[in-house]
Design an enzyme around this catalytic site. Sequence first.
Site, mmCIF file in Angstrom:
data_model
loop_
_atom_site.group_PDB
_atom_site.id
_atom_site.type_symbol
_atom_site.label_atom_id
_atom_site.label_comp_id
_atom_site.label_asym_id
_atom_site.label_seq_id
_atom_site.Cartn_x
_atom_site.Cartn_y
_atom_site.Cartn_z
ATOM 1 N N ALA A 5 24.865 -49.424 -36.794
ATOM 2 C CA ALA A 5 23.473 -49.208 -37.239
ATOM 3 C C ALA A 5 22.918 -47.911 -36.641
ATOM 4 O O ALA A 5 23.243 -47.592 -35.504
ATOM 5 C CB ALA A 5 22.596 -50.382 -36.802
ATOM 6 N N GLU A 40 27.449 -54.236 -36.695
ATOM 7 C CA GLU A 40 26.364 -54.024 -35.739
ATOM 8 C C GLU A 40 26.088 -55.344 -35.030
ATOM 9 O O GLU A 40 25.883 -56.366 -35.677
ATOM 10 C CB GLU A 40 25.117 -53.513 -36.478
ATOM 11 C CG GLU A 40 23.852 -53.495 -35.651
ATOM 12 C CD GLU A 40 23.943 -52.647 -34.381
ATOM 13 O OE1 GLU A 40 24.481 -51.531 -34.421
ATOM 14 O OE2 GLU A 40 23.475 -53.125 -33.327
ATOM 15 N N GLY A 73 23.722 -46.469 -39.618
ATOM 16 C CA GLY A 73 24.653 -46.256 -40.729
ATOM 17 C C GLY A 73 25.112 -44.823 -40.949
ATOM 18 O O GLY A 73 25.797 -44.538 -41.930
ATOM 19 N N CYS A 90 26.087 -39.848 -27.545
ATOM 20 C CA CYS A 90 25.120 -38.745 -27.571
ATOM 21 C C CYS A 90 24.584 -38.554 -26.150
ATOM 22 O O CYS A 90 23.398 -38.371 -25.935
ATOM 23 C CB CYS A 90 24.022 -38.993 -28.600
ATOM 24 S SG CYS A 90 23.147 -40.525 -28.377
ATOM 25 N N ASP A 97 30.988 -45.409 -31.850
ATOM 26 C CA ASP A 97 29.883 -44.497 -31.558
ATOM 27 C C ASP A 97 29.002 -45.287 -30.592
ATOM 28 O O ASP A 97 28.081 -45.989 -31.000
ATOM 29 C CB ASP A 97 29.162 -44.182 -32.879
ATOM 30 C CG ASP A 97 28.111 -43.103 -32.729
ATOM 31 O OD1 ASP A 97 28.262 -42.250 -31.836
ATOM 32 O OD2 ASP A 97 27.137 -43.112 -33.505
ATOM 33 N N ASP A 143 29.706 -59.566 -32.328
ATOM 34 C CA ASP A 143 29.887 -58.990 -31.006
ATOM 35 C C ASP A 143 31.264 -58.316 -31.006
ATOM 36 O O ASP A 143 32.201 -58.829 -31.644
ATOM 37 C CB ASP A 143 29.851 -60.128 -29.984
ATOM 38 C CG ASP A 143 29.812 -59.582 -28.576
ATOM 39 O OD1 ASP A 143 28.704 -59.549 -28.003
ATOM 40 O OD2 ASP A 143 30.870 -59.181 -28.054
HETATM 41 N N1 SAM Z 1 26.864 -45.157 -35.370
HETATM 42 C C1 SAM Z 1 25.438 -45.194 -35.632
HETATM 43 C C2 SAM Z 1 25.097 -44.097 -36.606
HETATM 44 O O1 SAM Z 1 25.835 -43.119 -36.731
HETATM 45 O O2 SAM Z 1 24.069 -44.245 -37.293
HETATM 46 C C3 SAM Z 1 24.648 -45.075 -34.343
HETATM 47 C C4 SAM Z 1 25.073 -46.061 -33.307
HETATM 48 S S1 SAM Z 1 24.123 -46.081 -31.849
HETATM 49 C C5 SAM Z 1 24.647 -44.654 -31.015
HETATM 50 C C6 SAM Z 1 24.857 -47.377 -30.958
HETATM 51 C C7 SAM Z 1 24.759 -48.741 -31.582
HETATM 52 O O3 SAM Z 1 25.397 -49.684 -30.711
HETATM 53 C C8 SAM Z 1 23.363 -49.241 -31.817
HETATM 54 O O4 SAM Z 1 23.202 -49.630 -33.151
HETATM 55 C C9 SAM Z 1 23.235 -50.454 -30.906
HETATM 56 O O5 SAM Z 1 22.481 -51.490 -31.471
HETATM 57 C C10 SAM Z 1 24.678 -50.897 -30.727
HETATM 58 N N2 SAM Z 1 24.897 -51.640 -29.482
HETATM 59 C C11 SAM Z 1 24.063 -51.844 -28.436
HETATM 60 N N3 SAM Z 1 24.653 -52.609 -27.489
HETATM 61 C C12 SAM Z 1 25.876 -52.912 -27.928
HETATM 62 C C13 SAM Z 1 26.951 -53.682 -27.414
HETATM 63 N N4 SAM Z 1 26.877 -54.280 -26.226
HETATM 64 N N5 SAM Z 1 28.065 -53.785 -28.155
HETATM 65 C C14 SAM Z 1 28.166 -53.165 -29.352
HETATM 66 N N6 SAM Z 1 27.183 -52.417 -29.884
HETATM 67 C C15 SAM Z 1 26.058 -52.294 -29.191
#
Ligand code: SAM
Length: 453
Positions: free
Chosen positions: A114, A135, A116, A232, A179, A162
Amino acid sequence: MSNLPAALIHSLKDVRGFDERLFIEVHHDDTQITSIRLNPAKPVSVSELPVESVIPWCANGRYLSERPSFTLDPTFHGGAYYVQEASSMFLDQIIKQLYKHDDEPKRVLDVCAAPGGKSTLLAAALPDSFIVSNEVIKTRVTVLAENISKWGSSNVVVTNNDPKDFKRLPGYFDLIMIDAPCSGSGLFRKDADAISEWSGANVQLCSMRQQRILTDTIGSLRQNGYLIYSTCSYSKEENEEVCDWIIDQFQVIPVDIKIDPSWGIVETKSLKHQVPGYRFYPYKLKGEGFFIACFHQRNPVDQYYPHYKPASSILKQEKTIIERWIDLPDQYVFNKQQELIVAFPAKWHEEISEVSKSLAIRKSGVAVGSIKGADLVPHHELALSNILTSNIPFAELNKEQSLQYLRRQDLLLDTKLKGWALAQYQGINLGWMKVLPNRVNNYYPVNWRILKS
Ligand code: SAM
């Protein structure tokens, strides 16, 4: 802009490409970079957008000279482009290099998907592949599914799991994208609040979480598969040090990505294993802070053994009705989820059936619609999808009418159309309307309507 954390600056002193003076200067420069990535399946004239130039590492990426109101651009709602930070579009370059001599369809997993950005990029770069866009946070799945619907690809499955749930699919994916959630220093210029929230303790916490996500999902990578890891953040604890940890923990090898020196991307090598990583500094290129690295699984791994059972399909007469709406209907399988008929590429039918046993699917393929009597009530996703046949009646709306449509207001149209028709703007489908003898019913989804005046 509030003061940059001294501890962050101190920790970056020995990182390749880091220049303290330029780093501070660029964070005091208010210039905002706006960039979009065009949807190759929905070519449209973007002449109304202030397009400045092509992003050097992504052929579909465009820099804009200023940030327009995307909300008031109908083609944005039709999925003609995705607003995405330029550095992160480097993923497109990696995919092109990895699969230069190999156009075999792939099974792809985007673990942290998310809202996306990476998933829509992957769907465009690997259009024949099977993409699981996952997500973990429930509230973020809705926006992910919405963005995937707008993008229109039929080969994407949105899941809400998860990372540890992917242990049920050992050796299943050809490509895994992580990511990772991170401390976010790379986005300080876009989000000043992230500066005050930054702490060294959070960097450590993020690094541990990143390792946990990798541990949970890396077993799903098949032999000869690739893992792409990105953040990032500028912190080496979340970047090069995680890359070293990956080599220590798992039997993968690093992959070199070719970069053109004129792009301004800095290649770093991790301290222990010399893993190449690619750093994006906003004073060296037009983009925000970003890090990305790639690995190859060369060793045999436990494979997932499919136990495929065909899912229940739709009735023959229902199929006859919907076939009129679909381009190349034989290439899809149609399943019913209560009243709703959903189309999925036939060549990936087995996969969707398999992953549905292990994962919580929130959206798959394209919702076609439901049958009422002898007709289809088309679903909004069908209008935005790449599977809709091209001979559906449509009305080309002007900008004002398009915005009325997207606000779900009543439409006054002088048209000879009857029944279901597409509302289009500049050839991009916006959604459905039903033309009745005395009025036009607007079927734009209530939850998606524009509220801004
Ligand atoms: N890849 C997305 C994009 O390009 O639009 C952005 C992703 S963002 C950097 C990281 C994502 O990891 C977030 O959507 C967040 O909700 C999710 N996230 C947070 N904690 C997490 C966890 N423990 N395990 C997996 N994902 C997690």
